[in-house]
Motif scaffolding. Structure first.
Motif: not given
Length: 358
Positions: A162, A175, A213-214
């Protein structure tokens, strides 16, 4: 370091010396020559290709066959393949041996997805037991595709990378998370993340630009792709193992000289053990390389910008297991059919401890 990983690392590090040492004795008498076409790993730089496929398939087979067998070995990239074509390539006879991840092969054979469902195997020992138990059943399913699986093997543990700090899976809510395969999508969606499909070569730039985001990938794969440059935190919680398989064209396999087939079976058995050892060793090694721990980083490149390792809590481990039971497994059976649920309960549930309940 646990005994499984330590043993795998020792075996992996000994592989080069073992295969590059004295010539293996020939085990085939003189006879007709055989040229085998094999298309295996995604990239020719992967250790599975350089440390297992090349020495055992290309070099050892030629030596042990007294020169009778030669293998034209190539990676997916060298053949301009994406991986999901492997079943059709082998089925049609364009390749005698092909390898690919089960998540890509399951498009043709949905049952294969059940071997490596997200959350199914909390450790690599469990993943190995499941793969070995399922192999005969999977081959029954594959007969109608004129193919046969001869080896199942893992990549390093598939974990979360992340861009921003996180402590638990609950922190991933809202996310955008790069995923692959249906069961991983189901898992991430259930815990509140937003699954996004991004091809592996594009993930680095997607993370860099904040498109995601990840992202989920193997610990070692992320190290090799320099993900620590664009992420800050990495989880040690295996979500899956990206289990893959080598398959052969069944008609070709059945027509082989029994002595030739026996030599190939012995080679595949050796590859099976080497690849599982490599998957175990590369899992912790990838984590250590990503967090900048030089004494544990022996197989991949060490991160110039060390990441923070997020140790999974028991609550997160239980959340993954509950999500497998309540969401991932029902989703798999819905896609695959009721018979897949029955096979799962007969073969996999006794090992996983999680039963499918309609």
């Amino acid at each position: 370091m646990n005994k499984w990983i330590a043993g795998g690392l020792a075996a992996w590090l000994g592989l080069a010396a073992h295969t590059a040492g004295a010539q293996a004795p020939a085990t085939l008498p003189d006879g007709p020559k055989l040229r085998i076409v094999a298309v295996t790993q995604p990239l020719p730089t992967m250790p599975q290709f350089t440390r297992v496929d090349t020495p055992l398939l290309r070099e050892q087979l030629q030596a042990r066959s007294n020169g009778r067998i030669t293998v034209q070995l190539s990676s997916h990239a060298e053949r301009n393949l994406g991986g999901n074509e492997i079943v059709r390539l082998v089925r049609s006879g364009q390749a005698d041996i092909g390898a690919g991840t089960l998540s890509t092969l399951s498009g043709d054979v949905p049952f294969l997805d059940g071997i490596d469902l997200a959350g199914l195997s909390p450790d690599i020992a469990t993943a190995k037991r499941i793969a070995e138990a399922v192999l005969p059943v999977a081959n029954k399913e594959l007969e109608r595709f004129n193919t046969r699986l001869v080896v199942l093997y893992p990549f390093p543990a598939q974990v979360l990378f992340c861009r921003q700090p996180f402590r638990t899976l609950a922190d991933l809510r809202e996310r955008k998370v790069r995923t692959f395969g249906n069961s991983l999508v189901d898992l991430v969606d259930k815990i509140g993340g937003l699954p996004v499909s991004v091809g592996f070569p594009e993930v680095y730039s997607a993370l860099e630009r904040g498109v995601v985001d990840c992202a989920v990938t193997g610990t070692g794969s992320g190290a090799s792709a320099r993900w620590p440059e664009v992420t800050t935190h990495i989880s040690d919680l295996p979500l899956s193992w990206s289990v893959a398989g080598y398959m052969v064209n069944l008609a070709w396999w059945n027509k082989l000289d029994p002595q030739v087939r026996g030599l190939l079976e012995a080679t595949f058995a050796e590859m099976h053990e080497k690849l599982w050892d490599l998957g175990a060793a590369a899992t912790r090694d990838g984590l250590d390389c990503n967090i900048g721990k030089p004494e544990g980083c022996r197989l991949h490149q060490i991160a110039a910008k060390p990441m923070t390792e997020v140790t999974a809590s028991e609550a997160d481990r239980e959340l993954v297991r509950a999500t497998l039971r309540n969401t991932v497994l029902p989703g798999f059976v819905k896609r695959c059919g009721a018979r897949c649920g029955e096979i799962y309960n007969q073969v996999i549930a006794p090992i996983s401890g999680v039963e499918y309940r309609p």
